[in-house]
Design a protein around this motif. Structure first.
Motif, PDB file in Angstrom:
ATOM      1  N   ASP A 228      21.947 -32.427  -3.179  1.00 43.15           N
ATOM      2  CA  ASP A 228      22.706 -33.519  -2.509  1.00 43.15           C
ATOM      3  C   ASP A 228      22.394 -33.197  -1.118  1.00 43.15           C
ATOM      4  N   GLY A 229      22.988 -34.234   0.030  1.00 39.84           N
ATOM      5  CA  GLY A 229      22.986 -34.125   1.523  1.00 39.84           C
ATOM      6  C   GLY A 229      24.196 -33.579   1.689  1.00 39.84           C
ATOM      7  N   HIS A 230      24.388 -33.133   3.185  1.00 43.57           N
ATOM      8  CA  HIS A 230      25.566 -32.548   3.552  1.00 43.57           C
ATOM      9  C   HIS A 230      26.769 -33.427   3.827  1.00 43.57           C
ATOM     10  N   ARG A 231      27.849 -33.048   3.655  1.00 49.92           N
ATOM     11  CA  ARG A 231      29.072 -33.971   4.137  1.00 49.92           C
ATOM     12  C   ARG A 231      30.214 -32.934   4.661  1.00 49.92           C
ATOM     13  N   PRO A 232      31.200 -33.419   5.430  1.00 54.13           N
ATOM     14  CA  PRO A 232      32.031 -32.355   5.855  1.00 54.13           C
ATOM     15  C   PRO A 232      32.632 -31.639   4.962  1.00 54.13           C
ATOM     16  N   ALA A 233      33.342 -32.149   3.737  1.00 58.69           N
ATOM     17  CA  ALA A 233      33.815 -31.237   2.838  1.00 58.69           C
ATOM     18  C   ALA A 233      32.891 -30.345   2.404  1.00 58.69           C
ATOM     19  N   LEU A 234      31.794 -30.258   2.100  1.00 57.20           N
ATOM     20  CA  LEU A 234      30.740 -29.382   1.412  1.00 57.20           C
ATOM     21  C   LEU A 234      30.217 -28.359   3.009  1.00 57.20           C
ATOM     22  N   VAL A 235      30.380 -28.862   3.950  1.00 57.73           N
ATOM     23  CA  VAL A 235      30.221 -27.777   5.123  1.00 57.73           C
ATOM     24  C   VAL A 235      31.444 -26.761   5.081  1.00 57.73           C
ATOM     25  N   GLU A 236      32.558 -27.295   4.875  1.00 62.53           N
ATOM     26  CA  GLU A 236      33.922 -26.360   4.984  1.00 62.53           C
ATOM     27  C   GLU A 236      33.990 -25.520   3.620  1.00 62.53           C
ATOM     28  N   HIS A 237      33.483 -25.944   2.476  1.00 66.31           N
ATOM     29  CA  HIS A 237      33.303 -25.355   1.212  1.00 66.31           C
ATOM     30  C   HIS A 237      32.478 -24.233   1.408  1.00 66.31           C
ATOM     31  N   HIS A 238      31.186 -24.414   1.975  1.00 68.94           N
ATOM     32  CA  HIS A 238      30.462 -23.366   2.113  1.00 68.94           C
ATOM     33  C   HIS A 238      30.898 -22.526   3.237  1.00 68.94           C
ATOM     34  N   ALA A 239      31.521 -22.795   4.214  1.00 69.03           N
ATOM     35  CA  ALA A 239      31.911 -21.950   5.096  1.00 69.03           C
ATOM     36  C   ALA A 239      32.937 -21.007   4.632  1.00 69.03           C
ATOM     37  N   ARG A 240      34.020 -21.343   3.788  1.00 68.18           N
ATOM     38  CA  ARG A 240      34.808 -20.317   3.208  1.00 68.18           C
ATOM     39  C   ARG A 240      34.273 -19.480   2.415  1.00 68.18           C
ATOM     40  N   LEU A 241      33.072 -19.824   1.758  1.00 61.22           N
ATOM     41  CA  LEU A 241      32.381 -18.812   0.785  1.00 61.22           C
ATOM     42  C   LEU A 241      31.751 -17.691   1.613  1.00 61.22           C
ATOM     43  N   LEU A 242      31.029 -18.604   2.753  1.00 62.37           N
ATOM     44  CA  LEU A 242      29.968 -17.393   3.397  1.00 62.37           C
ATOM     45  C   LEU A 242      31.033 -16.360   4.197  1.00 62.37           C
ATOM     46  N   THR A 243      32.038 -17.097   4.946  1.00 62.29           N
ATOM     47  CA  THR A 243      33.097 -16.050   5.275  1.00 62.29           C
ATOM     48  C   THR A 243      33.492 -14.862   4.511  1.00 62.29           C
ATOM     49  N   ALA A 244      33.857 -15.154   3.264  1.00 58.96           N
ATOM     50  CA  ALA A 244      34.260 -13.992   2.435  1.00 58.96           C
ATOM     51  C   ALA A 244      33.140 -13.177   2.285  1.00 58.96           C
ATOM     52  N   MET A 245      32.055 -13.765   1.961  1.00 64.68           N
ATOM     53  CA  MET A 245      30.703 -13.093   1.614  1.00 64.68           C
ATOM     54  C   MET A 245      30.371 -12.083   2.696  1.00 64.68           C
ATOM     55  N   VAL A 246      30.221 -12.661   3.999  1.00 64.52           N
ATOM     56  CA  VAL A 246      29.891 -11.774   5.001  1.00 64.52           C
ATOM     57  C   VAL A 246      31.088 -10.633   5.110  1.00 64.52           C
ATOM     58  N   GLY A 247      32.158 -11.183   5.211  1.00 62.38           N
ATOM     59  CA  GLY A 247      33.262 -10.023   5.305  1.00 62.38           C
ATOM     60  C   GLY A 247      32.964  -8.964   4.341  1.00 62.38           C
ATOM     61  N   ALA A 248      32.817  -9.067   3.015  1.00 67.17           N
ATOM     62  CA  ALA A 248      32.647  -7.927   1.968  1.00 67.17           C
ATOM     63  C   ALA A 248      31.371  -7.184   2.280  1.00 67.17           C
ATOM     64  N   LEU A 249      30.168  -7.993   2.682  1.00 70.87           N
ATOM     65  CA  LEU A 249      29.037  -7.165   2.906  1.00 70.87           C
ATOM     66  C   LEU A 249      29.028  -6.428   4.052  1.00 70.87           C
ATOM     67  N   ALA A 250      29.830  -6.774   4.814  1.00 72.44           N
ATOM     68  CA  ALA A 250      30.391  -5.882   6.327  1.00 72.44           C
ATOM     69  C   ALA A 250      31.535  -4.639   5.778  1.00 72.44           C
ATOM     70  N   GLY A 251      31.938  -4.945   4.888  1.00 74.40           N
ATOM     71  CA  GLY A 251      33.214  -3.960   4.649  1.00 74.40           C
ATOM     72  C   GLY A 251      34.129  -4.253   5.563  1.00 74.40           C
ATOM     73  N   ALA A 252      34.507  -5.401   5.789  1.00 75.15           N
ATOM     74  CA  ALA A 252      35.717  -6.112   6.487  1.00 75.15           C
ATOM     75  C   ALA A 252      36.767  -5.887   5.660  1.00 75.15           C
ATOM     76  N   VAL A 253      38.085  -5.539   6.404  1.00 77.03           N
ATOM     77  CA  VAL A 253      39.193  -5.330   5.575  1.00 77.03           C
ATOM     78  C   VAL A 253      39.913  -6.828   5.662  1.00 77.03           C
TER      79      VAL A 253
END
Length: 253
Positions: A228-253
Motif C-alpha cells: 500500500d502507499g503511505h498515509r499519516p497513520a502508517l508513518v506514525e505506526h512505523h515510527a513507533r516500531l522503529l523507535t523501539a527497535m533502534v533503542g533495543a539494538l542500541a541497548g538503550a534503557v
C-alpha cells in the motif's frame, strides 16, 4: 513477502476482505407493485443504525493509500518532501533493492518525506512503478538512519513467505506466542540481535499489530515495509516500531 501481483490475505489485514466487501449493497429498485402504483406515496425513511467508528487498529492498518494526504501531513509536521530524485535520495535505491519484497528494475522510491519523530530521524517513501504514465504505489517504506553498525537481519510475520534469506540464522525469542507469529533471521546471533528479540517494548508492539509489516537492515538504515502507499497513520505506526527497535539494538534503557 510474495509478489504484489500474487495477492493474498497479507494485502488485507482483515483476512482477505477488500474495501467494499462489508455486506453492503446498492438499494434495491421498487418492486413491481410499486411500479404499477406509480410509487406516489412517500414514507419518511426509518432511522438506521449509527455508523460504527473504526477502531485505532482499523484506522492504521486498512488499505487506503493516500500519498497527497501523507505529504500534506509531513509538511505540517515540519518535514521535507522530494520526488525521489534528490541527491540525498540516492541511498533509497539500495533500500528498495534489499527490501523483503519482489521489487523489479521498474520500481523506485517516490513521494519521499524526511523528518523527526521523537528522537529518531526518519525517511518515509512509496515504492512505485509507472503504469500508463502514472505512478502506482506498491509498498510503503519507513526507515531510520542508524549510526551504529547494524547486523544483517530480517524480521517477518511467520505467515509470510520469505525469499532471499540464504545464510541468515533463525533467532527465536523463546516465547512460544511470539515465535508462532514472528520470525527473526540474522546474519549473526549477537548481543544486539538478542536484545531486539527479547525487548518487551518491541514485542508488545509487534504482538498488538496485525502482522502486516516486515523489517530489515541495509544501507545504514533499519526499515519497515508494508503493501500500500503511505498515509499519516502508517508513518506514525512505523515510527513507533522503529523507535523501539533502534533503542533495543542500541541497548538503550
Amino acid at each position: 513477502m510474495s509478489s504484489p501481483h500474487d495477492r493474498d490475505d497479507r494485502d488485507d489485514p482483515e483476512g482477505g476482505r477488500r474495501p467494499g466487501d462489508d455486506g453492503w449493497q446498492e438499494p434495491s429498485h421498487l418492486d413491481d407493485d410499486d411500479r404499477r402504483a406509480g410509487a406516489t406515496a412517500w414514507t419518511a425513511p426509518q432511522a438506521g443504525p449509527r455508523p460504527r467508528t473504526p477502531g485505532v487498529v482499523e484506522q492504521v492498518f486498512r488499505d487506503q493509500g493516500d500519498t497527497v494526504g501523507a505529504q500534506a501531513w509531513a509538511l505540517h509536521q515540519g518535514w521535507t518532501i522530494s520526488d525521489g530524485t534528490a541527491p540525498e535520495d540516492a541511498v533509497l535505491a539500495e533500500l528498495v533493492a534489499t527490501a523483503p519484497v519482489r521489487a523489479t528494475r521498474d520500481h523506485r522510491a517516490a513521494g519521499v518525506m524526511r523528518g523527526r519523530s521523537g528522537n529518531l530521524e526518519l525517511v518515509a517513501f512509496d515504492v512505485v512503478y509507472v503504469d500508463k504514465r502514472r505512478l502506482v504505489p506498491e509498498w510503503a517504506v519507513t526507515a531510520a538512519p542508524v549510526l551504529m553498525p547494524l547486523p544483517g537481519l530480517r524480521l517477518s510475520p511467520a505467515r509470510f513467505w520469505r525469499h532471499g534469506t540464504g545464510g541468515l540464522l533463525h533467532v527465536p525469542s523463546g516465547d512460544p506466542a511470539v515465535d508462532a507469529r514472528w520470525v527473526l533471521l540474522a546474519a549473526e546471533d549477537g548481543p544486539a540481535v538478542r536484545r531486539l528479540v527479547a525487548d518487551p517494548a518491541v514485542l508488545g508492539l509487534l504482538m498488538n499489530s496485525d502482522d502486516g509489516d516486515e523489517f530489515w537492515a541495509a544501507a545504514g538504515h533499519l526499515a519497515a515495509v508494508r503493501p500500500d502507499g503511505h498515509r499519516p497513520a502508517l508513518v506514525e505506526h512505523h515510527a513507533r516500531l522503529l523507535t523501539a527497535m533502534v533503542g533495543a539494538l542500541a541497548g538503550a534503557v
